[in-house]
Design a protein around this motif. Structure first.
Motif, PDB file in Angstrom:
ATOM      1  N   LYS A  22      37.656  28.461  38.545  1.00 53.52           N
ATOM      2  CA  LYS A  22      38.702  27.645  39.174  1.00 53.52           C
ATOM      3  C   LYS A  22      38.811  26.241  38.568  1.00 53.52           C
ATOM      4  CE  LYS A  22      38.834  30.206  43.464  1.00 53.52           C
ATOM      5  NZ  LYS A  22      40.281  30.543  43.484  1.00 53.52           N
ATOM      6  N   GLY A  23      37.923  25.947  37.619  1.00 49.19           N
ATOM      7  CA  GLY A  23      37.979  24.642  36.974  1.00 49.19           C
ATOM      8  C   GLY A  23      37.659  23.497  37.912  1.00 49.19           C
ATOM      9  N   PRO A  78      43.325  28.182  45.706  1.00 50.86           N
ATOM     10  CA  PRO A  78      43.700  29.604  45.527  1.00 50.86           C
ATOM     11  C   PRO A  78      43.890  30.069  44.078  1.00 50.86           C
ATOM     12  CG  PRO A  78      45.197  28.475  47.082  1.00 50.86           C
ATOM     13  CD  PRO A  78      44.334  27.425  46.466  1.00 50.86           C
ATOM     14  N   GLN A  79      44.041  29.136  43.120  1.00 45.66           N
ATOM     15  CA  GLN A  79      44.309  29.586  41.744  1.00 45.66           C
ATOM     16  C   GLN A  79      43.159  29.270  40.796  1.00 45.66           C
ATOM     17  OE1 GLN A  79      46.800  31.537  41.120  1.00 45.66           O
ATOM     18  NE2 GLN A  79      47.548  31.278  43.210  1.00 45.66           N
ATOM     19  N   PRO A  80      42.793  30.156  39.903  1.00 47.24           N
ATOM     20  CA  PRO A  80      43.185  31.566  39.869  1.00 47.24           C
ATOM     21  C   PRO A  80      42.504  32.338  40.993  1.00 47.24           C
ATOM     22  CG  PRO A  80      41.506  31.138  38.220  1.00 47.24           C
ATOM     23  CD  PRO A  80      41.845  29.810  38.826  1.00 47.24           C
ATOM     24  N   ALA A  81      43.219  33.322  41.530  1.00 48.86           N
ATOM     25  CA  ALA A  81      42.716  34.071  42.686  1.00 48.86           C
ATOM     26  C   ALA A  81      41.516  34.932  42.309  1.00 48.86           C
ATOM     27  CB  ALA A  81      43.826  34.949  43.242  1.00 48.86           C
ATOM     28  N   THR A 159      41.918  40.450  35.726  1.00 51.39           N
ATOM     29  CA  THR A 159      41.347  39.096  35.824  1.00 51.39           C
ATOM     30  C   THR A 159      40.037  39.200  36.602  1.00 51.39           C
ATOM     31  OG1 THR A 159      42.663  38.699  37.824  1.00 51.39           O
ATOM     32  CG2 THR A 159      43.567  37.855  35.742  1.00 51.39           C
ATOM     33  N   PRO A 160      39.130  38.271  36.378  1.00 54.09           N
ATOM     34  CA  PRO A 160      37.848  38.344  37.082  1.00 54.09           C
ATOM     35  C   PRO A 160      38.027  38.098  38.587  1.00 54.09           C
ATOM     36  CG  PRO A 160      37.744  36.779  35.233  1.00 54.09           C
ATOM     37  CD  PRO A 160      39.182  37.135  35.435  1.00 54.09           C
ATOM     38  N   THR A 161      37.208  38.771  39.362  1.00 54.79           N
ATOM     39  CA  THR A 161      37.248  38.650  40.820  1.00 54.79           C
ATOM     40  C   THR A 161      35.849  38.353  41.355  1.00 54.79           C
ATOM     41  OG1 THR A 161      36.771  40.982  41.151  1.00 54.79           O
ATOM     42  CG2 THR A 161      39.122  40.368  40.997  1.00 54.79           C
TER      43      THR A 161
END
Lengths: 213, 213
Positions: A22-23, A78-81, A159-161
């Motif tokens: 999420k940075g 919320p980003q990236p989810a 995408t990673p979760t």
């Protein structure tokens, strides 16, 4: 934000991955588990459970348990989810994460291995067999679940979760104990895909300020 | 919906509580863990992990892992809510649930106790000490977390949550092994409050069709 954690703790590693994905910048506060720093009074004031990791958010609220922390981060940033948008997909990702966090890791963490040796008196060999047994049984179940899902780059989708946040530290942990990863094609492909990403590289133990080679 | 479960399985019990709290009817499909029915081919077709419980929803989608199933139910059938509305509250409830599901229960389930006896050769006494040790350590951590929260009837707030769904089966499980519940005032008060509710009574092992007294 502040993360009380330990370079080698799998649960800490999970949260570091989420923060990096999420940075989100954070202060890294090392708690040396092997030296018992989590049992010292100054850490009890941070975490009444004495467990690692603990996230302290910008409002100075203290959050424990790695999966709960990651879900919190996903709700507030919320980003990236880190979870799919549909309820069944979310359940599948959570189930994969829990396969690691409820079926494998609890049997293999430091305090459990210590209990086996000190209280039950098992040999080094028997301890390692225990370790490898639960990693193997757990990852076979993980692979069986992945085999039911559509093809994907990561554990679930492109995408990673949350599932990848839990899987990758477990593989690192298993590598230290010489666990058997053969015959787990989708699991290991997801692991390899994750490790191509800078977020996972930055979160790994060898990148941590308290790393001991 | 269909729930593959076992009257004595704590993880199954968690999901039964959630279904009852939400007033959702379901078909109860017993899987006799002690007789190894979860390892039979007909159950492998339902659950590749061979773990119990499995929920099959009305679209015939198969969901595993009790906390993931309960979150799914809470998303699809939101009333009554099993998680608070604010992110920190949700994180606190999830952390309490995970204290049970990741720190206590995995060390005490049937397959782990069997491994201790069969593979490591521990005595009945040492097995019971192991069991009671992890329940006690885990519930002390649980109590320490509750002590940080505002006064409440249930684990978190004035209605039952995911945390109560996890706590209550752990107390039942601990009672069978003579675990020590002294000095855990908030934990045991939440347990007692839950057991006043019909949903918890209907979900308990003695109310299950496969119950063995």
């Amino acid at each position: 934000m502040k993360l009380y954690n330990y370079f080698r703790s799998s649960a800490s590693f999970r949260v570091r991955i989420a923060l990096e994905l999420k940075g989100l910048p954070y202060d890294y506060v090392p708690v040396h588990l092997a030296k018992g720093e989590h049992l010292q009074p100054h850490y009890a004031a941070v975490s009444p459970t004495r467990l690692v990791p603990t996230l302290v958010n910008d409002a100075q609220e203290r959050l424990g348990q790695s999966m709960a922390i990651i879900e919190y981060l996903d709700e507030v940033y919320p980003q990236p989810a880190l979870l799919p948008t549909d309820a069944v997909g979310r359940a599948q990702v959570r189930a994969l994460a829990q396969l690691v966090a409820c079926e494998i890791h609890p049997l293999n963490n430091l305090r459990v291995l210590k209990y086996l040796v000190r209280e039950i008196g098992v040999s080094e060999d028997a301890k390692n067999s225990w370790y490898r047994h639960w990693v193997r049984v757990g990852l076979e179940a993980f692979e069986a679940e992945l085999a039911q899902l559509p093809p994907s780059t990561y554990c679930w989708g492109e995408t990673p979760t949350l599932a990848d946040c839990c899987l990758v530290p477990q593989i690192f942990n298993g590598q230290r104990f010489g666990a058997d990863f053969s015959g787990l094609p989708r699991t290991m492909a997801a692991f390899e895909a994750c490790m191509q990403l800078p977020a996972f590289q930055k979160a790994q133990p060898s990148s941590c300020p308290d790393n001991e080679p």
